[in-house]
Design a protein around this motif. Structure first.
Motif, mmCIF file in Angstrom:
data_model
loop_
_atom_site.group_PDB
_atom_site.id
_atom_site.type_symbol
_atom_site.label_atom_id
_atom_site.label_comp_id
_atom_site.label_asym_id
_atom_site.label_seq_id
_atom_site.Cartn_x
_atom_site.Cartn_y
_atom_site.Cartn_z
ATOM 1 N N LEU A 79 9.638 -67.059 17.852
ATOM 2 C CA LEU A 79 9.412 -66.328 17.463
ATOM 3 C C LEU A 79 11.472 -67.180 17.918
ATOM 4 C CD1 LEU A 79 9.935 -62.960 17.561
ATOM 5 C CD2 LEU A 79 10.440 -63.002 19.451
ATOM 6 N N ARG A 81 14.492 -65.678 18.361
ATOM 7 C CA ARG A 81 15.397 -65.395 19.359
ATOM 8 C C ARG A 81 14.609 -63.631 20.048
ATOM 9 N NH1 ARG A 81 17.090 -63.934 14.494
ATOM 10 N NH2 ARG A 81 18.552 -65.306 14.043
ATOM 11 N N PRO A 82 15.080 -63.418 20.889
ATOM 12 C CA PRO A 82 14.649 -61.970 21.594
ATOM 13 C C PRO A 82 14.728 -60.917 20.585
ATOM 14 C CG PRO A 82 15.792 -63.198 23.242
ATOM 15 C CD PRO A 82 16.233 -63.933 21.874
ATOM 16 N N GLU A 83 13.926 -60.155 21.032
ATOM 17 C CA GLU A 83 13.407 -58.576 19.909
ATOM 18 C C GLU A 83 12.943 -58.201 20.780
ATOM 19 O OE1 GLU A 83 11.950 -59.731 16.132
ATOM 20 O OE2 GLU A 83 13.232 -61.534 15.514
ATOM 21 N N VAL A 84 12.651 -56.519 20.495
ATOM 22 C CA VAL A 84 12.244 -55.469 21.133
ATOM 23 C C VAL A 84 11.749 -55.169 20.146
ATOM 24 C CG1 VAL A 84 12.010 -53.122 21.436
ATOM 25 C CG2 VAL A 84 13.815 -55.481 22.936
ATOM 26 N N VAL A 85 9.942 -55.242 19.832
ATOM 27 C CA VAL A 85 8.988 -55.306 18.384
ATOM 28 C C VAL A 85 8.414 -53.948 19.085
ATOM 29 C CG1 VAL A 85 9.868 -56.990 17.767
ATOM 30 C CG2 VAL A 85 8.133 -56.785 19.255
ATOM 31 N N ARG A 143 9.648 -56.445 24.368
ATOM 32 C CA ARG A 143 10.354 -56.761 24.180
ATOM 33 C C ARG A 143 9.532 -58.304 24.384
ATOM 34 N NH1 ARG A 143 13.737 -60.050 27.158
ATOM 35 N NH2 ARG A 143 16.243 -60.804 26.087
#
Length: 689
Positions: A79, A81-85, A143
């Motif tokens: 990944l 960068r931080p992501e909400v998936v 997240r």
């Protein structure tokens, strides 16, 4: 000479981790090839030339092995960068964490989800449905963040571990998880996973609380129910190895099986006279070791211990002495060939350092003469055994201390004494009683054995907490350089592996490494890679943290790297002469007669330029989690988001005006490159700011 073959492989692995770039790795391979050619060409057929050449080739092989594994089996595609998936994933591994009221899953997202091949997600117990087993499919919203690199130089680097495990993201579920496909029924792996989970639950039912957590860790390898307080007590007392299923537990299981089988078979005179009972018992012991390894999840440390045990059993079956340095070397060689990256980790180093120390000590002629069995009275014999055990414990503690200092920045003082009681208690009381309790539970008669197990575990926990809380039980050592560690370990290996008086030269290298460690001064300021946390070290060694609400992990990490216990840390507001408000702190540090002014922000709110610009100009160092404007110009260093994205966490030495960075230490290793921000994305964020 064969004893040095695995040492050469490990040296090559260490060189790959130590050197910064592919160019340096290629240079190392070429240098080892040149040494090998020189050894063969100029050695004139002598042993020294051949030995040098073979060692160089082994080092080159170690470097090539770990490099190829990093390229082929690493966590590429992680990944960014931080992501909400929101995604669907198949469960590969389930790790219950009762002490944290959570469950940790290793997932393989479905193709097309745009996620890494493997993702590790933690789920709160109230959001976890029934039926979370390997092979099942779940839908969840989480997240996710890239695997975290070292917060500051010298801290634990999970990104490297995750890379070799193929894990490209970690995170936490935000909503209840939905099970969309149950785990397929049948299959050995499914049966073992179910058995491990059910066995852990059964043990926790019979022994609730801290005793149950330790009991489950001993049998199934599941440490999720061990409380943090108990875990810390075991670490401080030098008994942490008891919680990790590895050599001690495998030896107890295999040894008990062999003894029981050998005794039972020898009851038959016909078998005793005609059958190779030792070979049969060794084979059944090997099968027991394999089954125990599979039951406990077949983690790398356990499999590594199993390989070493199988090598020993094979030697016994061939009529060889049970434990020799050559058998230890053979086990280490196999482990490095299969898991070259593990050689750089503390688990491999601690386990083989312990067994190497024991075997090398007991192969010494004077040790054999002094402590060999002989005809003597009971009291004298038991005293001799106790002295041998204590001496062995002291040697093992001395051998493990440099590894513990390098990786964990601490060394225990009473571990040898604590282990004299704890190891026999675990091996001969707790594990047999727990095994009998589980066996007799099949007919409903396990209660007496659970009572014995609980009492013995209570004693073990009491020893851990008492020893761990004694004054001076743990000595914090703030820093040990790679050079000092390499010298110390090379000296220890030289001392253990040679048979002549030349082995004493190893003490010189160890003394130099120890002196370098004692003379090294820790950094004066630490700034984490996200810029949120900062620690200032006073001349008395006490540290001050920028934020009062600093998490336990960051607090303990920054404290240990400064050579102090995390409980002693204060906030920067309490620093003599510091001026703080909710938005920022200004402090003065004096080193060698020079004053250094530090300015650090600690809130996301805008600070008026009329106040901030002169404060920046008056400061030598400015630290911030934000991206500071160009008009903020300190006299020496501006450690804002723009800089920290490129460097990772940093450590500042004021006396020599030097800066160490995570990226500088890690170089161009693949997980470091993967963690670096995309230049175009950084430019877009700068425009937005």
């Amino acid at each position: 000479m064969p004893l040095w073959l695995p040492v050469g492989l490990v040296a090559g692995v260490a060189a790959w981790f130590w050197l910064p770039s592919p160019r340096a790795w290629c240079g190392f391979l070429l240098a080892m090839a040149a040494v090998a050619l020189s050894g063969f060409a100029f050695g004139r057929g002598g042993r020294a030339g051949r030995a040098l050449a073979i060692f160089a080739l082994a080092a080159a092989a170690g470097c090539g092995l770990v490099w190829s594994k990093a390229a082929w089996n690493g966590g590429g595609g992680g990944l960014a960068r931080p992501e909400v998936v929101h995604f669907t994933g198949a469960i590969e591994r389930v790790e219950p964490l009762p002490a944290r009221e959570a469950v940790r899953l290793l997932l393989r997202p479905t193709k097309g989800a745009g996620l890494p091949a493997r993702v590790r997600v933690t789920i709160a117990e109230d959001k976890a449905p029934a039926g979370l087993l390997p092979g099942a499919e779940v839908v969840l919203r989480a997240r996710l963040v890239p695997p975290p690199s070292a917060a500051v130089p010298g801290a634990y680097d999970y990104a490297a571990v995750a890379w070799f495990q193929g894990i490209g993201a970690t995170g936490r579920a935000l909503e209840p998880v939905r099970l969309v496909a149950p785990a397929p029924s049948g299959g050995p792996s499914q049966w073992l996973a179910d058995a491990r989970i059910l066995l852990t639950r059964h043990i926790l039912t019979q022994l609730p609380g801290g005793r149950g957590g330790v009991a489950a860790a001993l049998i199934t390898g599941d440490m999720g129910a061990v409380t943090e307080a108990d875990n810390q007590a075991f670490r401080n007392s030098g008994l942490a190895h008891l919680l990790s299923v590895s050599g001690l537990h495998l030896t107890a299981a295999v040894g008990a099986t062999m003894l029981i089988v050998l005794r039972l078979l020898s009851l038959s005179p016909w078998l005793a006279l005609r059958a190779p009972l030792l070979l049969i018992s060794a084979g059944i012991g090997a099968a027991t070791g394999i089954a125990y390894t599979l039951l406990t999840g077949a983690e790398v440390p356990t499999v590594r211990s199993l390989i070493a045990a199988l090598v020993v059993l094979g030697g016994m079956a061939l009529g060889r002495e049970a434990m020799t340095l050559r058998l230890v070397a053979a086990g280490a060689l196999l482990c490095v060939l299969v898991w070259p990256d593990a050689a750089a980790g503390p688990s491999f180093q601690l386990s083989f350092a312990a067994i190497l120390s024991i075997v090398a000590l007991h192969e010494l002629p004077w040790m054999r003469r002094t402590f060999e069995a002989r005809e003597e009275g009971f009291l004298r014999a038991r005293t001799r055994e106790l002295v041998a055990l204590l001496l062995t414990g002291l040697v093992v503690e001395a051998g493990l201390a440099p590894i513990a200092i390098f990786h964990f920045h601490r060394a225990g003082l009473y571990g040898a004494v604590a282990n004299i009681v704890a190891i026999p208690l675990t091996t001969f009381v707790i594990m047999p009683a727990e095994a009998l309790a589980l066996l007799f539970d099949l007919v409903g008669l396990g209660a007496p054995f659970w009572w014995i197990t609980g009492k013995a575990l209570g004693l073990l926990l009491g020893i851990a907490h008492h020893v761990g809380s004694l004054p001076g039980a743990v000595t914090f050592v703030p820093t040990m350089s790679r050079t000092a560690f390499a010298l110390t370990m090379a000296g220890g290996l030289w001392l253990a592996l040679w048979r002549t008086k030349a082995r004493l030269l190893g003490l010189t290298a160890m003394a130099v490494g120890l002196a370098m460690t004692l003379c090294a001064s820790p950094p004066d300021i630490f700034i984490t890679g996200d810029g949120r946390h900062l620690a200032v070290r006073g001349e008395d060694g006490r540290i001050a943290l920028l934020r009062e609400r600093t998490g336990d992990y960051v607090r303990s990490t920054l404290s240990e790297l400064s050579g102090r216990d995390g409980d002693e840390a204060i906030t920067l507001d309490e620093w003599p002469g510091a001026r703080c408000n909710p938005d920022a702190c200004a402090a003065t540090l004096i080193r060698d007669g020079r004053s250094w002014r530090l300015l650090a922000t600690r809130s996301p709110y805008r600070i008026d330029r009329s106040a901030m610009e002169p404060a920046c100009a008056a400061a030598d160092i400015v630290a911030s989690e934000r991206r500071l404007p160009d008009w903020c110009r300190p006299r020496w260093l501006k450690a804002d988001r723009s800089l920290l994205e490129r460097t990772g966490g940093i450590a500042i030495h004021l006396r020599r005006a030097a800066i160490d960075s995570v990226v500088g230490l890690e170089g161009d290793h693949p997980w470091t490159i993967a963690a670096r921000p995309d230049p175009q994305a950084s430019a877009s964020r700068r425009e937005g700011d």
